[in-house]
Design a protein around this motif. Structure first.
Motif, mmCIF file in Angstrom:
data_model
loop_
_atom_site.group_PDB
_atom_site.id
_atom_site.type_symbol
_atom_site.label_atom_id
_atom_site.label_comp_id
_atom_site.label_asym_id
_atom_site.label_seq_id
_atom_site.Cartn_x
_atom_site.Cartn_y
_atom_site.Cartn_z
ATOM 1 N N UNK A 237 -10.658 32.113 -9.552
ATOM 2 C CA UNK A 237 -10.732 33.178 -10.488
ATOM 3 C C UNK A 237 -9.914 34.378 -10.261
ATOM 4 N N UNK A 238 -9.034 34.352 -9.327
ATOM 5 C CA UNK A 238 -8.067 35.274 -8.785
ATOM 6 C C UNK A 238 -6.968 35.439 -9.787
ATOM 7 N N UNK A 239 -6.691 36.666 -9.832
ATOM 8 C CA UNK A 239 -5.613 36.802 -10.746
ATOM 9 C C UNK A 239 -4.344 35.970 -10.352
ATOM 10 N N UNK A 240 -3.846 36.178 -9.205
ATOM 11 C CA UNK A 240 -2.780 35.536 -8.512
ATOM 12 C C UNK A 240 -3.450 34.190 -7.671
ATOM 13 N N UNK A 241 -3.200 33.038 -7.847
ATOM 14 C CA UNK A 241 -3.539 31.908 -7.419
ATOM 15 C C UNK A 241 -2.583 31.492 -6.228
ATOM 16 N N UNK A 242 -3.061 30.943 -5.237
ATOM 17 C CA UNK A 242 -2.085 30.403 -4.433
ATOM 18 C C UNK A 242 -2.749 29.112 -3.303
ATOM 19 N N UNK A 243 -1.930 28.491 -2.715
ATOM 20 C CA UNK A 243 -2.306 27.601 -1.875
ATOM 21 C C UNK A 243 -1.254 27.178 -0.760
ATOM 22 N N UNK A 244 -1.823 27.033 0.531
ATOM 23 C CA UNK A 244 -0.620 26.577 1.493
ATOM 24 C C UNK A 244 -0.233 25.345 1.396
ATOM 25 N N UNK A 245 1.158 25.049 1.397
ATOM 26 C CA UNK A 245 1.593 23.687 1.169
ATOM 27 C C UNK A 245 2.572 23.109 2.421
ATOM 28 N N UNK A 285 4.057 41.581 -8.482
ATOM 29 C CA UNK A 285 3.469 41.308 -9.707
ATOM 30 C C UNK A 285 3.206 42.350 -10.470
ATOM 31 N N UNK A 286 2.044 42.998 -9.914
ATOM 32 C CA UNK A 286 1.453 44.241 -10.513
ATOM 33 C C UNK A 286 2.611 45.477 -10.821
ATOM 34 N N UNK A 287 3.750 45.518 -10.152
ATOM 35 C CA UNK A 287 4.649 46.661 -10.256
ATOM 36 C C UNK A 287 5.810 46.063 -11.064
#
Length: 432
Positions: A237-245, A285-287
């Motif tokens: 649900x986060x605006x910016x999603x991520x995962x450790x690779x 990203x926001x800016x």
């Protein structure tokens, strides 16, 4: 002297200094006082060294005659410094991002600055000048050409963040996390939560503000109610999603935003830096920073000052994280070291300072965690670790450890060095 008069003097100067040993030409000297020093006594020396004006709060240090024209007498120099910084901040009205947190705030600030600097002329906190003196000094470096400010705020007692936000008046805010640190000053974890949350409290009362929120952190979710949040994290649900690779030893991660995905390999040690890097992505990203510029900035950033630094010596591979330590960051570092793919691991851990009555219990918890992880090669340094039960080698101070290392130096090992700065584990690096 009124703040408007003091500001008039400031505008004639080339910056501010509080150190009579460092007086750039035509700077403004502000004579601060402490337990072991009194800047008023060095005001004349500062003027001789190049300062244009000196701000003092001791009338006995005010000379007679024309020489007095170079002095400004105030009721309290620290208060004057803070009021001057706030007044200057208001004159320029530069958008400011305030950042605080128990762990990772300096690294996150540096990453944010690296990302934002690709598109903006920004001012950001140098080093860890994040207290009641450092924040005003940072704000007084603001120039009309600066488009954004990133101001780090630290706290060790209740009310510290409120004091700093009242000076900086941020428009945006980010709390990296909330954990067990400075318990001697805060009393307990709830005291930490309340104080760090003072950043959000300030923004909640201010219109048209945005916070950057780690969606995976339940404590931060709890104190973020009523705020406009731009979120980041692993949560879908986060605006910016991520995962450790990847994490052996450098952090690699993937982030996704509005259908765009990017992989980033960093020079940061530890998966615990994932939220810090994601925060920088979200802010960028926001800016409106281009995604390629975000990635390049994060790839290029290299940590300094004993903060998760990787150092290859002739004998060993060192992971140096000896700038600071608290129970939250210590456990995260040990967990990351446990999960890291490396041969012949050795941990050298120092005491965690400022934990008050919880200190022995927290040190025992770390010792128990080391045992539960199955570590056998461990060296513990400090009086607190010496008082808890554990099966590891222990030294009361860094000096006694150095004596041992001079006789028996490790070879071919991957070594994690982690402890509070006051333990001085940085002194052992040359023996490894």
């Amino acid at each position: 002297m009124q703040i408007e008069q003091l500001y008039h003097l400031f505008m004639q100067c080339n910056g501010v200094t509080t150190d009579s040993r460092n007086c750039p030409k035509d700077s403004l000297f502000i004579a601060l006082k402490g337990e072991n020093f009194n800047g008023n006594k060095f005001a004349a020396k500062a003027l001789e060294a190049g300062c244009k004006y000196a701000v003092i709060d001791d009338a006995s240090c005010l000379p007679s005659g024309d020489d007095a024209r170079s002095y400004a007498l105030v009721d309290d120099t620290l208060t004057a410094l803070q009021q001057l910084a706030n007044y200057h901040r208001r004159q320029l009205a530069t958008p400011i991002i305030g950042i605080t947190g128990t762990n990772g705030k300096t690294t996150t600030k540096e990453l944010m600055a690296a990302v934002l600097s690709t598109h903006f002329n920004i001012l950001y906190t140098q080093g860890n000048l994040n207290n009641s003196i450092g924040v005003p000094l940072t704000l007084l470096r603001l120039k009309p050409e600066h488009q954004l400010g990133v101001v780090e705020m630290g706290a060790s007692h209740p009310g510290d963040i409120k004091e700093l936000v009242d000076i900086a008046e941020p428009d945006f805010g980010l709390i990296t996390n909330v954990g067990k640190a400075h318990l001697l000053g805060f009393g307990n974890l709830e005291g930490v939560i309340k104080t760090k949350g003072e950043l959000f409290d300030y923004l909640r009362a201010k219109k048209n503000t945005t916070i950057f929120l780690h969606r995976d952190n339940d404590l931060l979710q709890r104190i973020a109610g009523g705020l406009n949040a731009f979120t980041y994290g692993q949560d879908e649900q986060a605006d910016v999603q991520g995962e450790v690779t990847g994490n052996s030893p450098f952090l690699s991660f993937r982030w996704k935003y509005q259908g765009s995905t990017q992989d980033v390999s960093t020079q940061l040690i530890g998966a615990y830096n994932f939220p810090n890097a994601m925060a920088a992505v979200a802010v960028g990203l926001y800016f409106g920073v281009d995604k390629e510029d975000i990635g390049q900035a994060l790839r290029a950033y290299a940590p300094q000052n004993n903060r998760s630094q990787l150092k290859q010596t002739e004998s060993n591979m060192l992971i140096i994280d000896a700038y600071n330590a608290n129970p939250t960051s210590m456990r995260a570092s040990v967990k990351n070291f446990y999960e890291m793919q490396a041969d012949d691991k050795l941990l050298i851990l120092g005491d965690m300072r400022e934990l008050g009555t919880d200190s022995l219990a927290e040190h025992q918890d770390i010792a128990d965690y080391l045992t539960a992880c199955g570590f056998t090669q461990v060296i513990l340094v400090g009086e607190q670790f010496a008082q808890v039960k554990h099966p590891f080698r222990s030294f009361p101070n860094v000096e006694s450890l150095i004596v041992r290392l001079q006789e028996d130096r490790p070879h071919g090992k991957t070594i994690l060095i982690k402890g509070s700065n006051g333990i001085h584990l940085n002194q052992i690096i040359e023996y490894l």
